[in-house]
Enzyme design. Structure first.
Site, PDB file in Angstrom:
ATOM      1  N   LYS A   1      -9.463  -0.397  -6.121  1.00 23.68           N
ATOM      2  CA  LYS A   1      -9.392   0.275  -4.422  1.00 23.68           C
ATOM      3  C   LYS A   1     -10.665   1.016  -4.296  1.00 23.68           C
ATOM      4  CE  LYS A   1      -7.540   1.923  -0.721  1.00 23.68           C
ATOM      5  NZ  LYS A   1      -6.526   3.055  -0.551  1.00 23.68           N
TER       6      LYS A   1
ATOM      7  N   HIS B   1       1.608   5.357  -1.804  1.00 21.29           N
ATOM      8  CA  HIS B   1       1.098   6.506  -2.551  1.00 21.29           C
ATOM      9  C   HIS B   1       2.632   7.019  -3.191  1.00 21.29           C
ATOM     10  CE1 HIS B   1      -2.943   6.745  -1.063  1.00 21.29           C
ATOM     11  NE2 HIS B   1      -2.349   6.225   0.141  1.00 21.29           N
ATOM     12  N   LEU B   2       2.597   7.129  -4.442  1.00 23.07           N
ATOM     13  CA  LEU B   2       3.686   7.629  -5.145  1.00 23.07           C
ATOM     14  C   LEU B   2       3.345   8.921  -5.589  1.00 23.07           C
ATOM     15  CD1 LEU B   2       5.289   4.640  -6.962  1.00 23.07           C
ATOM     16  CD2 LEU B   2       6.206   5.985  -5.007  1.00 23.07           C
ATOM     17  N   ARG B   3       2.265   9.542  -5.898  1.00 24.32           N
ATOM     18  CA  ARG B   3       1.918  10.684  -6.435  1.00 24.32           C
ATOM     19  C   ARG B   3       2.190  10.626  -8.170  1.00 24.32           C
ATOM     20  NH1 ARG B   3      -1.616  10.699  -2.247  1.00 24.32           N
ATOM     21  NH2 ARG B   3      -0.659  11.626  -0.449  1.00 24.32           N
TER      22      ARG B   3
ATOM     23  N   ALA C   1      -4.242  14.704   5.329  1.00 26.79           N
ATOM     24  CA  ALA C   1      -4.040  13.464   6.328  1.00 26.79           C
ATOM     25  C   ALA C   1      -3.187  12.496   5.538  1.00 26.79           C
ATOM     26  CB  ALA C   1      -5.469  12.722   6.216  1.00 26.79           C
TER      27      ALA C   1
ATOM     28  N   HIS D   1      -4.655  -0.602   5.921  1.00 26.23           N
ATOM     29  CA  HIS D   1      -4.146   0.134   7.078  1.00 26.23           C
ATOM     30  C   HIS D   1      -4.942  -0.188   8.438  1.00 26.23           C
ATOM     31  CE1 HIS D   1      -7.274   2.909   5.479  1.00 26.23           C
ATOM     32  NE2 HIS D   1      -6.560   3.358   4.456  1.00 26.23           N
TER      33      HIS D   1
ATOM     34  N   HIS E   1     -10.463   1.112   1.623  1.00 24.03           N
ATOM     35  CA  HIS E   1     -10.315   1.845   2.729  1.00 24.03           C
ATOM     36  C   HIS E   1     -11.617   1.957   3.609  1.00 24.03           C
ATOM     37  CE1 HIS E   1      -9.036   5.890   4.720  1.00 24.03           C
ATOM     38  NE2 HIS E   1      -9.927   5.607   5.208  1.00 24.03           N
TER      39      HIS E   1
ATOM     40  N   HIS F   1       2.981  14.478   1.480  1.00 21.41           N
ATOM     41  CA  HIS F   1       2.393  15.849   1.227  1.00 21.41           C
ATOM     42  C   HIS F   1       3.218  16.983   1.523  1.00 21.41           C
ATOM     43  CE1 HIS F   1      -2.067  14.369   1.304  1.00 21.41           C
ATOM     44  NE2 HIS F   1      -1.440  13.355   2.333  1.00 21.41           N
TER      45      HIS F   1
ATOM     46  N   ASN G   1      -5.317   7.211  -6.180  1.00 18.73           N
ATOM     47  CA  ASN G   1      -5.983   8.348  -5.943  1.00 18.73           C
ATOM     48  C   ASN G   1      -5.039   9.854  -6.395  1.00 18.73           C
ATOM     49  OD1 ASN G   1      -3.963   7.909  -3.885  1.00 18.73           O
ATOM     50  ND2 ASN G   1      -5.417   8.873  -2.099  1.00 18.73           N
TER      51      ASN G   1
ATOM     52  N   ASP H   1       1.247   2.687   3.661  1.00 15.66           N
ATOM     53  CA  ASP H   1       0.611   3.848   3.137  1.00 15.66           C
ATOM     54  C   ASP H   1       1.164   4.954   3.310  1.00 15.66           C
ATOM     55  OD1 ASP H   1      -1.906   5.307   2.852  1.00 15.66           O
ATOM     56  OD2 ASP H   1      -2.617   5.113   4.737  1.00 15.66           O
TER      57      ASP H   1
ATOM     58  N   HIS I   1       0.904  -1.265   0.027  1.00 14.82           N
ATOM     59  CA  HIS I   1      -0.037  -0.152  -0.050  1.00 14.82           C
ATOM     60  C   HIS I   1       0.772   1.117   0.088  1.00 14.82           C
ATOM     61  CE1 HIS I   1      -3.848   2.045   1.543  1.00 14.82           C
ATOM     62  NE2 HIS I   1      -2.919   2.985   1.030  1.00 14.82           N
TER      63      HIS I   1
HETATM   64  O1  DOR Z   1      -3.789   9.100   5.767  1.00 12.83           O
HETATM   65  C1  DOR Z   1      -3.955   8.808   4.468  1.00 12.83           C
HETATM   66  N1  DOR Z   1      -3.322   9.516   3.321  1.00 12.83           N
HETATM   67  N2  DOR Z   1      -4.683   8.137   4.178  1.00 12.83           N
HETATM   68  C2  DOR Z   1      -5.250   7.686   3.081  1.00 12.83           C
HETATM   69  O2  DOR Z   1      -6.157   6.633   2.998  1.00 12.83           O
HETATM   70  C3  DOR Z   1      -4.720   8.087   2.014  1.00 12.83           C
HETATM   71  C4  DOR Z   1      -3.562   9.059   2.241  1.00 12.83           C
HETATM   72  C5  DOR Z   1      -3.314  10.037   1.096  1.00 12.83           C
HETATM   73  O3  DOR Z   1      -3.370   9.772  -0.028  1.00 12.83           O
HETATM   74  O4  DOR Z   1      -2.653  10.968   1.351  1.00 12.83           O
HETATM   75 ZN    ZN Z   2      -3.288   5.052   1.354  1.00  9.36          ZN
HETATM   76 ZN    ZN Z   3      -6.661   4.932   2.970  1.00 11.61          ZN
END
Ligand code: DOR
Ligand code: ZN
Ligand code: ZN
Length: 354
Positions: A102, A18-20, A266, A177, A139, A254, A44, A250, A16
């Site tokens: 997802k 996130h690479l953006r 978040a 998560h 999620h 950011h 996402n 996860d 799990h």
């Molecule tokens: O804290 C989180 N950040 N939880 C998520 O499910 C998404 C993630 C994000 O994409 O920043």
């Molecule tokens: Zn996530």
């Molecule tokens: Zn999530």
């Protein structure tokens, strides 16, 4: 028994991540590839990765951004929404690069993302996924503002996940998560086609970490950190050796100003020290010998992919975590434990510990 000084394990995977995209991806990718062979890349983005064509193109951008000479396999997940076309499922399972779909409940997601408004609308897609054996990644939180934020995962289990598991008994489902005792219990009691990823921040931190001497925006993630009894139970499950639980960081980049903000985003960024922090958590539980199963075997087995044959070695030794990770011209990311230390260190690839 002598304290263990080194630990060699099959190269882990991150189920799990996130690479953006663009500059942020270029900055964070080396943090993941330094210790993980593969990662399930979350869809996402803006707009989300919702079609096989978009996933193939995104995968191409990830591969193009890899540091020279680095071997790494991105595993792609598609974004489920009310509009998701069941015909995509057959195409996805043929593609060879899409390994899951997802589900983000509507409203959980980052502003401007569709999410799923009512799970019933996705039943045709879920039936097709069950048929094609394409896993559903979840999620698992409700988004009603009437439900207390600390109860959103627990409520989702009763209202959405239990009926889903009953309706699609052959669908492989990963509850992502997990953060509560109830989620641990749900997964333990569910049939073998239901598993969970566990982040290192949910293993190491409880909700007090949000308010240590003041508000701590870099510890704010969703699901939000829970009370100590939940953390302890999540740690116990992840370190138990049960193959239903596996590693998913996860890790969520950011930029600093979007977290240190009147309405902060978040997400915790953990890729820079992920496997080392998991080693800390397993050591805390007296279960270092079970780290390899959790980090390198259980996820691959669940997703029916071969286990990695390369290895990594960790050695005991404190190292300082950087205060920031630069992101090109765009700004910087504040990694978890910024300015602090981590107790295990990754040995350089191929190097033998002293
Ligand atoms: O804290 C989180 N950040 N939880 C998520 O499910 C998404 C993630 C994000 O994409 O920043
Ligand atoms: Zn996530
Ligand atoms: Zn999530």
């Amino acid at each position: 028994m002598a304290t263990r000084q080194t630990l060699t394990l099959a190269k882990p995977d991150d189920w799990h991540l996130h690479l953006r995209d663009g500059e942020v991806m270029a900055a964070v990718l080396p943090q993941t590839t330094r210790c993980f062979a593969r990662a399930m890349v979350m869809p996402n983005l803006h707009p989300p990765i919702a079609t096989v064509e978009q996933a193939v193109a995104y995968r191409g951008r990830i591969l193009a951004a890899l540091p020279p000479g680095v071997r790494f396999t991105p595993l792609m997940a598609l974004y489920l929404s009310d509009a998701f076309d069941a015909a995509q499922v057959a195409q996805a399972s043929r593609s060879g690069c899409v390994h899951g779909v997802k589900l983000y409940p509507k409203g959980i997601a980052t502003a401007g993302q569709p999410g799923v408004s009512a799970i019933e609308r996705c039943y045709p897609a879920l039936a097709a996924m069950e048929e094609h054996d394409l896993p559903l990644l979840v999620h698992g939180e409700v988004t009603s503002t009437l439900v207390d934020i600390f109860d959103r995962e627990r409520t989702f289990l009763d209202e959405t996940l239990a009926p889903l598991v009953a309706r699609f008994p052959r669908l492989r489902i990963v509850l992502e998560h997990i953060s509560t005792t109830e989620a641990v219990r749900f997964v333990e009691q569910a049939p073998p086609n239901v598993a969970a990823t566990v982040t290192v921040h949910h293993m190491l931190m409880n909700r007090n970490s949000l308010f240590e001497g003041g508000i701590r925006p870099h510890h704010y993630c969703i699901p939000v950190l829970k009370r100590e009894s939940h953390r302890a139970e999540v740690l116990r499950a992840a370190t138990s050796g049960n193959p239903k639980f596996f590693l998913g960081t996860d890790s969520a980049p950011h930029l600093r100003h979007t977290k240190e903000n009147a309405c902060g985003c978040a997400g915790a960024f953990t890729a820079h020290a992920a496997i080392e922090l998991y080693a800390e958590a397993f050591e805390m539980a007296g279960a270092l010998d079970r780290l390899e199963g959790f980090a390198s075997h259980h996820g691959a087995d669940f997703y029916r992919l071969p286990r990695n044959t390369e290895t990594i070695t960790l050695e005991r030794g404190q190292w300082p975590v950087a205060e920031r990770i630069a992101v090109g011209e765009a700004g910087e990311i504040v990694p978890l434990r910024a300015g602090g230390t981590v107790a295990w260190r990754l040995c350089a690839a191929g190097a033998q510990p002293a």
